[in-house]
Design a protein around this motif. Structure first.
Motif, PDB file in Angstrom:
ATOM      1  N   PRO A   1      -4.251   5.894   4.984  1.00  0.00           N
ATOM      2  CA  PRO A   1      -3.186   4.992   5.434  1.00  0.00           C
ATOM      3  C   PRO A   1      -2.516   4.345   4.235  1.00  0.00           C
ATOM      4  O   PRO A   1      -3.176   3.990   3.251  1.00  0.00           O
ATOM      5  CB  PRO A   1      -3.940   3.963   6.275  1.00  0.00           C
ATOM      6  N   ALA A   2      -1.215   4.206   4.287  1.00  0.00           N
ATOM      7  CA  ALA A   2      -0.497   3.479   3.242  1.00  0.00           C
ATOM      8  C   ALA A   2      -0.837   2.001   3.344  1.00  0.00           C
ATOM      9  O   ALA A   2      -1.091   1.478   4.431  1.00  0.00           O
ATOM     10  CB  ALA A   2       1.006   3.679   3.390  1.00  0.00           C
ATOM     11  N   ALA A   3      -0.852   1.321   2.205  1.00  0.00           N
ATOM     12  CA  ALA A   3      -1.116  -0.116   2.210  1.00  0.00           C
ATOM     13  C   ALA A   3       0.059  -0.882   2.802  1.00  0.00           C
ATOM     14  O   ALA A   3      -0.119  -1.974   3.341  1.00  0.00           O
ATOM     15  CB  ALA A   3      -1.411  -0.608   0.802  1.00  0.00           C
ATOM     16  N   ALA A   4       1.260  -0.305   2.698  1.00  0.00           N
ATOM     17  CA  ALA A   4       2.458  -0.987   3.189  1.00  0.00           C
ATOM     18  C   ALA A   4       3.621  -0.011   3.181  1.00  0.00           C
ATOM     19  O   ALA A   4       3.542   1.082   2.597  1.00  0.00           O
ATOM     20  CB  ALA A   4       2.783  -2.196   2.318  1.00  0.00           C
ATOM     21  N   LEU A   5       4.704  -0.421   3.836  1.00  0.00           N
ATOM     22  CA  LEU A   5       5.989   0.249   3.718  1.00  0.00           C
ATOM     23  C   LEU A   5       6.943  -0.698   3.014  1.00  0.00           C
ATOM     24  O   LEU A   5       6.979  -1.893   3.309  1.00  0.00           O
ATOM     25  CB  LEU A   5       6.563   0.607   5.092  1.00  0.00           C
ATOM     26  N   THR A   6       7.709  -0.183   2.045  1.00  0.00           N
ATOM     27  CA  THR A   6       8.692  -1.003   1.361  1.00  0.00           C
ATOM     28  C   THR A   6       9.858  -1.294   2.298  1.00  0.00           C
ATOM     29  O   THR A   6       9.936  -0.757   3.412  1.00  0.00           O
ATOM     30  CB  THR A   6       9.197  -0.299   0.101  1.00  0.00           C
ATOM     31  N   ALA A   7      10.769  -2.124   1.843  1.00  0.00           N
ATOM     32  CA  ALA A   7      11.904  -2.510   2.682  1.00  0.00           C
ATOM     33  C   ALA A   7      12.755  -1.310   3.078  1.00  0.00           C
ATOM     34  O   ALA A   7      13.397  -1.320   4.137  1.00  0.00           O
ATOM     35  CB  ALA A   7      12.756  -3.540   1.942  1.00  0.00           C
ATOM     36  N   ASP A   8      12.772  -0.268   2.241  1.00  0.00           N
ATOM     37  CA  ASP A   8      13.551   0.923   2.582  1.00  0.00           C
ATOM     38  C   ASP A   8      12.706   2.006   3.245  1.00  0.00           C
ATOM     39  O   ASP A   8      13.126   3.157   3.349  1.00  0.00           O
ATOM     40  CB  ASP A   8      14.250   1.485   1.343  1.00  0.00           C
ATOM     41  N   GLY A   9      11.482   1.641   3.679  1.00  0.00           N
ATOM     42  CA  GLY A   9      10.659   2.555   4.458  1.00  0.00           C
ATOM     43  C   GLY A   9       9.764   3.482   3.682  1.00  0.00           C
ATOM     44  O   GLY A   9       9.121   4.357   4.263  1.00  0.00           O
TER      45      GLY A   9
ATOM     46  N   GLY B   1      -9.440  -2.612   0.313  1.00  0.00           N
ATOM     47  CA  GLY B   1     -10.271  -3.187   1.350  1.00  0.00           C
ATOM     48  C   GLY B   1      -9.500  -3.629   2.575  1.00  0.00           C
ATOM     49  O   GLY B   1     -10.067  -3.719   3.671  1.00  0.00           O
ATOM     50  N   GLY B   2      -8.208  -3.919   2.409  1.00  0.00           N
ATOM     51  CA  GLY B   2      -7.422  -4.332   3.563  1.00  0.00           C
ATOM     52  C   GLY B   2      -7.361  -3.288   4.652  1.00  0.00           C
ATOM     53  O   GLY B   2      -7.102  -3.610   5.821  1.00  0.00           O
ATOM     54  N   ALA B   3      -7.620  -2.013   4.300  1.00  0.00           N
ATOM     55  CA  ALA B   3      -7.607  -0.953   5.305  1.00  0.00           C
ATOM     56  C   ALA B   3      -8.703  -1.158   6.343  1.00  0.00           C
ATOM     57  O   ALA B   3      -8.633  -0.598   7.446  1.00  0.00           O
ATOM     58  CB  ALA B   3      -7.771   0.406   4.631  1.00  0.00           C
ATOM     59  N   ALA B   4      -9.721  -1.952   6.018  1.00  0.00           N
ATOM     60  CA  ALA B   4     -10.790  -2.215   6.983  1.00  0.00           C
ATOM     61  C   ALA B   4     -10.248  -2.860   8.251  1.00  0.00           C
ATOM     62  O   ALA B   4     -10.815  -2.678   9.339  1.00  0.00           O
ATOM     63  CB  ALA B   4     -11.854  -3.105   6.351  1.00  0.00           C
ATOM     64  N   HIS B   5      -9.158  -3.606   8.141  1.00  0.00           N
ATOM     65  CA  HIS B   5      -8.601  -4.276   9.319  1.00  0.00           C
ATOM     66  C   HIS B   5      -8.045  -3.283  10.329  1.00  0.00           C
ATOM     67  O   HIS B   5      -7.862  -3.633  11.506  1.00  0.00           O
ATOM     68  CB  HIS B   5      -7.520  -5.265   8.889  1.00  0.00           C
TER      69      HIS B   5
ATOM     70  N   LEU C   1      -5.494   3.499  14.804  1.00  0.00           N
ATOM     71  CA  LEU C   1      -5.501   4.872  14.326  1.00  0.00           C
ATOM     72  C   LEU C   1      -6.051   5.798  15.405  1.00  0.00           C
ATOM     73  O   LEU C   1      -6.833   5.374  16.257  1.00  0.00           O
ATOM     74  CB  LEU C   1      -6.377   4.993  13.072  1.00  0.00           C
ATOM     75  N   ASP C   2      -5.660   7.094  15.345  1.00  0.00           N
ATOM     76  CA  ASP C   2      -6.245   8.047  16.277  1.00  0.00           C
ATOM     77  C   ASP C   2      -7.626   8.466  15.784  1.00  0.00           C
ATOM     78  O   ASP C   2      -8.089   8.026  14.725  1.00  0.00           O
ATOM     79  CB  ASP C   2      -5.327   9.249  16.487  1.00  0.00           C
ATOM     80  N   LYS C   3      -8.296   9.328  16.532  1.00  0.00           N
ATOM     81  CA  LYS C   3      -9.683   9.686  16.229  1.00  0.00           C
ATOM     82  C   LYS C   3      -9.816  10.359  14.870  1.00  0.00           C
ATOM     83  O   LYS C   3     -10.721  10.039  14.081  1.00  0.00           O
ATOM     84  CB  LYS C   3     -10.228  10.590  17.326  1.00  0.00           C
ATOM     85  N   VAL C   4      -8.908  11.287  14.563  1.00  0.00           N
ATOM     86  CA  VAL C   4      -8.980  12.009  13.295  1.00  0.00           C
ATOM     87  C   VAL C   4      -8.726  11.063  12.121  1.00  0.00           C
ATOM     88  O   VAL C   4      -9.427  11.106  11.102  1.00  0.00           O
ATOM     89  CB  VAL C   4      -7.973  13.180  13.280  1.00  0.00           C
ATOM     90  N   GLN C   5      -7.734  10.195  12.252  1.00  0.00           N
ATOM     91  CA  GLN C   5      -7.432   9.244  11.189  1.00  0.00           C
ATOM     92  C   GLN C   5      -8.564   8.242  11.000  1.00  0.00           C
ATOM     93  O   GLN C   5      -8.893   7.868   9.868  1.00  0.00           O
ATOM     94  CB  GLN C   5      -6.116   8.523  11.509  1.00  0.00           C
ATOM     95  N   THR C   6      -9.165   7.802  12.097  1.00  0.00           N
ATOM     96  CA  THR C   6     -10.292   6.867  12.004  1.00  0.00           C
ATOM     97  C   THR C   6     -11.459   7.507  11.262  1.00  0.00           C
ATOM     98  O   THR C   6     -12.092   6.873  10.412  1.00  0.00           O
ATOM     99  CB  THR C   6     -10.734   6.424  13.407  1.00  0.00           C
TER     100      THR C   6
ATOM    101  N   LEU D   1     -10.603   7.595   7.550  1.00  0.00           N
ATOM    102  CA  LEU D   1     -10.694   6.268   6.935  1.00  0.00           C
ATOM    103  C   LEU D   1     -12.155   5.853   6.775  1.00  0.00           C
ATOM    104  O   LEU D   1     -12.527   5.261   5.750  1.00  0.00           O
ATOM    105  CB  LEU D   1      -9.938   5.244   7.780  1.00  0.00           C
ATOM    106  N   ALA D   2     -12.992   6.151   7.759  1.00  0.00           N
ATOM    107  CA  ALA D   2     -14.415   5.832   7.649  1.00  0.00           C
ATOM    108  C   ALA D   2     -15.029   6.541   6.440  1.00  0.00           C
ATOM    109  O   ALA D   2     -15.827   5.955   5.696  1.00  0.00           O
ATOM    110  CB  ALA D   2     -15.137   6.226   8.928  1.00  0.00           C
ATOM    111  N   ARG D   3     -14.673   7.809   6.237  1.00  0.00           N
ATOM    112  CA  ARG D   3     -15.191   8.562   5.098  1.00  0.00           C
ATOM    113  C   ARG D   3     -14.737   7.929   3.784  1.00  0.00           C
ATOM    114  O   ARG D   3     -15.524   7.812   2.833  1.00  0.00           O
ATOM    115  CB  ARG D   3     -14.708  10.014   5.170  1.00  0.00           C
TER     116      ARG D   3
END
Length: 397
Positions: free
Chosen positions: A179-187, A195-199, A216-221, A224-226
């Protein structure tokens, strides 16, 4: 000298939420205090809690703690109700939760994401979207339970946010993506892992003790767990604020590599609830070993240097110790280990212990559900048994 001396509503609400298993009185008082900080009058900030900016590390602009507190308010109130918040307190605080949800609806941009104000104007942080998603789902459950309108609209809003988040925030790569940490103003995505991804794994509880749907969906979860259980993120003492493989990594950097106890506890609980017990157990053992090294007075953070045989976690010179959120995190991870999922209004409690029993047999006493004492034992085989509970409280599924 402590580096933060003023009111911190976001941290106060997080601490109150994590201490709900010890009773709802602290949460009620904290919610009342936070409600007094809700801004009034017309404008974009109407319904939002006031809060200072917080350093978000070297890769992102400062984050608004007022937004975090606003999104936490309905979630904390909804979970406090499940632990047994008295009806009088619930009725008093419900209007503020509705105002917070109204602010959320107006704050979401055309892309559906909640962006930062101030120096980070236009930046949409993944962590903030996780808070918004949890507020919408738990807020919907709260509105429905209190016979207030709008519950289905909020569930639809959360469902749409999940779809947009999966499409815009997930960065594919040969290793499985992140997962990206954020999206900039232009996307544009900011593809750093911290660690913020834990949320993104912190879903919260609904009526009946059911966990809310994840962002997140099952595959993404699973991916991220890995990642969170990998040596790059898991220092051996807890979850690093920024993965060691990132260019800006600094083991002493606030949100740049230091272990923040709060985020580690969120990761442990989220991983355990999602069924990734190996990764949860690794972070849990590291956190409890660190607690022992600090004489069980955990600071809010400590250095994210890799654990070595016979070593000890290195204190952070700027960390507050003791810290309320760090102390509350210890309660949070132990309750997650036992898998306690209450629904006091329905007079039920469900148990879903971590089956691998990473600490062996444990017994938790001194907890409170529906205003009465509650104690639970988990065997070495990961089987839970209620030892003490309020009269009439039934064991749910």
């Amino acid at each position: 000298m402590p580096w933060r001396c003023g009111p911190a509503p976001a941290e106060a609400l997080w601490a109150a939420r994590m201490l709900l298993p010890l009773g709802t009185q602290l949460a009620a008082g904290t919610l009342r205090s936070a409600a007094r900080a809700v801004q009034t009058g017309a404008g974009a900030s109407e319904g939002r809690l006031a809060g200072p900016l917080r350093d978000a590390g070297p890769c992102l602009p400062p984050a608004c703690t007022g937004i975090e507190a606003t999104l936490a308010f309905p979630a904390v109130l909804a979970e406090a109700r499940l632990w047994g918040l008295p009806e009088q307190d619930l009725s008093e605080l419900l209007p503020t939760a509705e105002r917070c949800l109204s602010w959320l609806r107006g704050a979401a941009g055309e892309d559906g994401f909640v962006a930062e104000p101030g120096p980070g104007a236009g930046v949409s942080r993944a962590e903030t979207q996780a808070h918004a998603h949890r507020a919408a789902l738990l807020g919907a459950d709260l509105l429905e339970a209190c016979n207030r309108p709008g519950a289905e609209d909020w569930r639809d809003w959360a469902r749409a946010l999940r779809l947009r988040f999966g499409a815009d925030f997930w960065c594919d790569d040969p290793a499985g993506g992140r997962p990206a940490a954020a999206l900039t103003a232009d996307g544009r995505p900011v593809p750093v892992l911290g660690g913020g991804a834990a949320h993104l794994l912190d879903t919260g509880l609904l009526g009946g003790g059911r966990p809310a749907d994840g962002l997140l969906d099952k595959v993404q979860t699973e991916q991220l767990a890995r990642l969170l259980g990998s040596p790059s993120c898991d220092s051996g003492w807890g979850l690093r604020g920024l993965a060691a493989k990132e260019a800006a990594y600094n083991p002493f950097g606030h949100r740049a590599g230091a272990v923040r106890v709060h985020e580690t506890a969120v990761a442990v609980a989220g991983l355990a609830a999602a069924g990734y017990e190996k990764e949860a157990a690794g972070l849990l053992r590291g956190l409890l070993d660190a607690a022992e090294a600090f004489a069980y007075r955990l600071p809010e953070m400590y250095a994210g240097e890799q654990r070595t045989a016979g070593g000890a976690p290195v204190p952070h010179p700027s960390a507050c110790r003791p810290a309320a959120v760090a102390a509350a995190a210890a309660v949070h991870v132990l309750v997650a280990l036992a898998g306690i999922r209450p629904d006091a209004p329905a007079r039920t409690v469900a148990l879903q212990p971590v089956r691998c029993a990473p600490l062996g047999a444990i017994r938790l006493a001194g907890l409170r559900i529906a205003g009465e004492s509650f104690a639970v034992r988990v065997s070495r085989l990961g089987l839970g048994m209620v030892e003490e509970a309020a009269a009439g409280l039934q064991l749910g599924v």
